[in-house]
Enzyme design. Structure first.
Site, PDB file in Angstrom:
ATOM      1  NE  ARG A  21    -103.460   9.756 -58.994  1.00 49.97           N
ATOM      2  CZ  ARG A  21    -103.951   9.135 -57.929  1.00 49.97           C
ATOM      3  NH1 ARG A  21    -103.605   9.519 -56.725  1.00 49.97           N
ATOM      4  NH2 ARG A  21    -104.786   8.123 -58.067  1.00 49.97           N
ATOM      5  CB  SER A 136    -105.671 -10.615 -51.616  1.00 50.62           C
ATOM      6  OG  SER A 136    -105.548  -9.228 -51.598  1.00 50.62           O
ATOM      7  CB  SER A 188    -105.805   3.440 -46.365  1.00 51.96           C
ATOM      8  OG  SER A 188    -106.010   2.914 -47.653  1.00 51.96           O
ATOM      9  CG  HIS A 216    -104.158   3.972 -42.713  1.00 55.55           C
ATOM     10  ND1 HIS A 216    -103.886   5.299 -42.974  1.00 55.55           N
ATOM     11  CD2 HIS A 216    -103.808   3.292 -43.829  1.00 55.55           C
ATOM     12  CE1 HIS A 216    -103.412   5.418 -44.198  1.00 55.55           C
ATOM     13  NE2 HIS A 216    -103.354   4.211 -44.743  1.00 55.55           N
ATOM     14  CB  THR A 244     -96.319   3.201 -42.008  1.00 55.86           C
ATOM     15  OG1 THR A 244     -95.445   4.112 -42.677  1.00 55.86           O
ATOM     16  CG2 THR A 244     -97.415   3.987 -41.310  1.00 55.86           C
ATOM     17  CE  LYS A 247     -99.783   5.775 -44.468  1.00 59.13           C
ATOM     18  NZ  LYS A 247     -99.126   6.646 -45.456  1.00 59.13           N
ATOM     19  CB  THR A 276     -83.138  -0.607 -50.766  1.00 65.72           C
ATOM     20  OG1 THR A 276     -83.389   0.775 -50.935  1.00 65.72           O
ATOM     21  CG2 THR A 276     -83.859  -1.104 -49.540  1.00 65.72           C
ATOM     22  CB  THR A 362    -106.412   6.296 -54.673  1.00 69.79           C
ATOM     23  OG1 THR A 362    -105.311   6.844 -55.401  1.00 69.79           O
ATOM     24  CG2 THR A 362    -106.045   6.220 -53.207  1.00 69.79           C
TER      25      THR A 362
HETATM   26  C1  LIG Z   1    -102.851   0.514 -46.264  1.00 72.94           C
HETATM   27  C2  LIG Z   1    -101.493   1.039 -46.598  1.00 72.94           C
HETATM   28  N1  LIG Z   1    -100.445   0.212 -46.554  1.00 72.94           N
HETATM   29  C3  LIG Z   1     -99.203   0.645 -46.840  1.00 72.94           C
HETATM   30  C4  LIG Z   1     -98.970   1.967 -47.190  1.00 72.94           C
HETATM   31  C5  LIG Z   1     -97.580   2.409 -47.476  1.00 72.94           C
HETATM   32  O1  LIG Z   1     -97.064   3.183 -46.399  1.00 72.94           O
HETATM   33  P1  LIG Z   1     -95.738   4.023 -46.542  1.00 72.94           P
HETATM   34  O2  LIG Z   1     -96.169   5.432 -46.774  1.00 72.94           O
HETATM   35  O3  LIG Z   1     -94.983   3.854 -45.269  1.00 72.94           O
HETATM   36  O4  LIG Z   1     -94.996   3.478 -47.711  1.00 72.94           O
HETATM   37  C6  LIG Z   1    -100.030   2.873 -47.248  1.00 72.94           C
HETATM   38  C7  LIG Z   1     -99.782   4.274 -47.618  1.00 72.94           C
HETATM   39  O5  LIG Z   1    -100.572   5.154 -47.543  1.00 72.94           O
HETATM   40  C8  LIG Z   1    -101.338   2.396 -46.947  1.00 72.94           C
HETATM   41  O6  LIG Z   1    -102.393   3.209 -46.988  1.00 72.94           O
END
Ligand SMILES: Cc1ncc(COP(=O)(O)O)c(C=O)c1O
Length: 411
Positions: A21, A136, A188, A216, A244, A247, A276, A362
């Protein structure tokens, strides 16, 4: 062991497979979006962004930016520690209240990212519930998979969005064991929804807990952008919702929302929460402002819908294969990682169109794509120009033209 050779060899293997990448340096100036400046060897040049997850462009909303600046002036930049040790400000508490309200849940818990929220919640939950079995979806995000693996609990993977397969696996499991079903509401990398109502029905039938990643969807779907579960009227049937702040809300951080006992449990036991530092107070405050604005952003949500339909129409008209869905994510399919990288580079270098290639891990091997994301800031003439550039790039690289190419995620 020769450590240097080890790392060099591993990187060379990755390069030989076409899976290495590279990043381009893109500065998204707030008054230019969706245009941005690419920084290259000391020079800037204007490009247009077609792959941002800042779906509502909230990261550059004047009120959101001002809130962030005001809180930095008031409290400084860092949070000062973990939530337990001086890292809980009134803004953190306010944000959790705001998220709980958004999802109509009793409580919420904020993490530094949705990745850590998924990974820590699932792993601690399943590590501590004796004999739990996890189910899952095969296309679940890496953070969910990490959580499952770290928990060391027994797990089964059901075929993507295949309720019959999930039913078959549930039937095979020990009927007295505790169970957890994990899926995303909108996947995603393909923009397709999961059959959530049917999954919830099976969860009830087999007395399973449900964990839903709405990363998403939040901000974009459902009443006030509260996600797909809310749109379907089944939020109450989902035990843990994950989302999240990075986004559609345009900030940084992730969260879970659930009943107060589950939240208190994760707050008290999850190392990924406890050990953390918390997000910066300014980010928490900006997130609250962004959520408030997003809740009433029906016009922006409608614009996204219209824009994504225009792109799909455009791609159909030039016979370029893409995964058909009704979301803001439009994956254009390109054969192989090398071709995918080539077209991405060509689009940026020759046409000023910035869209990153997506390949293994990915997405599965053989399902490489350009993942187009649309925002309300893209105009009709941007979309026309985008389609025309894709058309030209397709010709230059002599890529195959076909509609509805069959990838397994379409099944
Ligand atoms: C489906 C999904 N879950 C969780 C995450 C993680 O999100 P974050 O960027 O807040 O760590 C992503 C990131 O792209 C995602 O696509």
């Amino acid at each position: 062991m020769n450590y240097e050779d080890f790392f060099k060899d591993k990187l060379n293997d990755l390069k030989n497979e076409g899976l290495y990448r590279t990043f381009r340096e893109i500065d998204r100036h707030q008054n230019l979006f969706p245009k941005a400046l690419e920084y290259n060897k000391g020079k800037n040049r204007e490009v247009e962004i077609w792959c941002s997850n800042d779906y509502l462009n909230m990261s550059q909303h004047p009120e959101v930016m001002q809130t962030c600046i005001d809180v930095i002036s008031e409290l400084g930049t860092g949070s000062g520690g973990t939530r337990n040790i001086s890292g809980t400000s009134s803004y953190h508490v306010g944000l959790e209240k705001c998220l709980a309200e958004l999802h109509r849940k009793e409580s919420a818990l904020v993490f530094p990212s949705a990745y850590t929220a998924n990974q820590s919640t699932i792993s601690i939950l399943c590590k501590n519930i004796d004999g739990i079995e996890i189910f899952s979806d095969e296309l679940n995000h890496a953070s969910l998979i990490e959580g499952i693996r770290n928990s060391k609990a027994k797990y089964s993977i059901f075929k993507h969005n295949d309720v019959e397969d999930l039913d078959r696996l549930l039937k095979k499991s020990d009927k007295d064991s505790p169970k957890l079903i994990i899926c995303e509401s909108i996947y995603s990398m393909e923009g397709i929804r999961s059959p959530l109502k049917e999954i919830v029905r099976l969860a009830k039938e087999y007395s399973a807990l449900t964990y839903l990643d709405e990363v998403h969807s939040v901000g974009l779907y459902g009443p006030e952008g509260s996600g797909v579960a809310a749109e379907l009227g089944i939020s109450n049937d989902i035990d843990i919702i994950n989302g999240t702040l990075s986004k559609a809300f345009g900030q940084m951080g992730g969260y879970i929302a659930a009943n107060s006992q589950i939240i208190d449990y994760i707050r008290s036991f999850a190392p990924g929460f406890i050990f953390t530092s918390s997000i910066n107070p300014s980010v928490a405050a900006a997130s609250i402002k962004s959520i408030e604005i997003s809740k009433v952003a029906e016009t922006l949500r409608l614009k996204i819908k219209q824009n994504s339909s225009l792109i799909r129409e455009g791609l159909r008209s030039i016979n370029v294969p893409f995964i058909s869905n009704d979301s803001h994510i439009i994956p254009i399919l390109v054969d192989g990682p090398l071709q995918c990288k080539k077209i991405s580079k060509l689009l940026l270098d020759d046409f000023g169109i910035y869209i990153q290639p997506v390949f293994y891990p990915t997405v599965p091997r053989g399902e490489e794509r350009l993942r187009v994301t649309i925002t309300p800031k893209h105009k009709k003439n941007d979309i026309d120009n985008f389609i025309s550039c894709i058309d030209k790039a397709w010709d230059i690289l002599e890529l195959k033209r076909e509609n509805n190419k069959n990838v397994h995620s379409l099944a």
